[in-house]
Design a protein around this motif. Structure first.
Motif, PDB file in Angstrom:
ATOM      1  N   LYS A  39       0.852  -1.188   0.000  1.00  0.00           N
ATOM      2  CA  LYS A  39       0.000   0.000   0.000  1.00  0.00           C
ATOM      3  C   LYS A  39       0.885   1.234   0.000  1.00  0.00           C
ATOM      4  CE  LYS A  39      -3.916  -1.991   2.363  1.00  0.00           C
ATOM      5  NZ  LYS A  39      -4.844  -1.856   3.483  1.00  0.00           N
ATOM      6  N   LEU A  40       0.525   2.168  -0.858  1.00  0.00           N
ATOM      7  CA  LEU A  40       1.224   3.455  -0.913  1.00  0.00           C
ATOM      8  C   LEU A  40       0.341   4.517  -0.282  1.00  0.00           C
ATOM      9  CD1 LEU A  40       2.449   3.408  -4.621  1.00  0.00           C
ATOM     10  CD2 LEU A  40       3.797   2.911  -2.594  1.00  0.00           C
TER      11      LEU A  40
ATOM     12  N   SER B 136      -6.146   4.624  -3.256  1.00  0.00           N
ATOM     13  CA  SER B 136      -6.425   5.352  -2.018  1.00  0.00           C
ATOM     14  C   SER B 136      -7.797   6.037  -2.087  1.00  0.00           C
ATOM     15  CB  SER B 136      -5.323   6.385  -1.728  1.00  0.00           C
ATOM     16  OG  SER B 136      -5.304   7.403  -2.699  1.00  0.00           O
TER      17      SER B 136
ATOM     18  N   SER C  98       2.026   8.380  -3.479  1.00  0.00           N
ATOM     19  CA  SER C  98       1.410   8.156  -4.789  1.00  0.00           C
ATOM     20  C   SER C  98       1.441   9.421  -5.641  1.00  0.00           C
ATOM     21  CB  SER C  98      -0.033   7.676  -4.624  1.00  0.00           C
ATOM     22  OG  SER C  98      -0.066   6.448  -3.946  1.00  0.00           O
TER      23      SER C  98
ATOM     24  N   GLY D 272      -1.717   4.049  -7.295  1.00  0.00           N
ATOM     25  CA  GLY D 272      -1.794   4.292  -5.853  1.00  0.00           C
ATOM     26  C   GLY D 272      -2.834   5.343  -5.509  1.00  0.00           C
TER      27      GLY D 272
END
Length: 80
Positions: A2-3, A75, A8, A71
């Motif tokens: 996960k970024l 998100s 991102s 990313g």
């Protein structure tokens, strides 16, 4: 993996910046009148080396930018 949104956005901006810089560089390389890039109208080793650098940088910038955009999208999807 996960970024974070911040990372991102940084990666997406880096990818875009890479394209701006290297497109400008290739344009200037193509129009070079100093004799470094072309000798009597024929490309020199300088031209080929720098064109190769630009192509690799385009590819890496694209990959990094795509990772950043993915990313950002992930998100946003997770925030909803």
């Amino acid at each position: 993996m996960k970024l974070s949104p911040r990372v991102s956005w940084f990666l997406a901006a880096f990818g875009a910046w890479s394209w701006v810089v290297w497109v400008t560089f290739v344009k200037n390389l193509w129009k070079d009148a100093s004799g470094l890039a072309f000798d009597d109208g024929h490309p020199t080793a300088y031209f080929w080396v720098h064109l190769t650098l630009a192509v690799v940088s385009f590819a890496l910038g694209t990959i990094i930018g795509v990772i950043g955009v993915r990313g950002i999208r992930a998100s946003r999807r997770n925030a909803q």
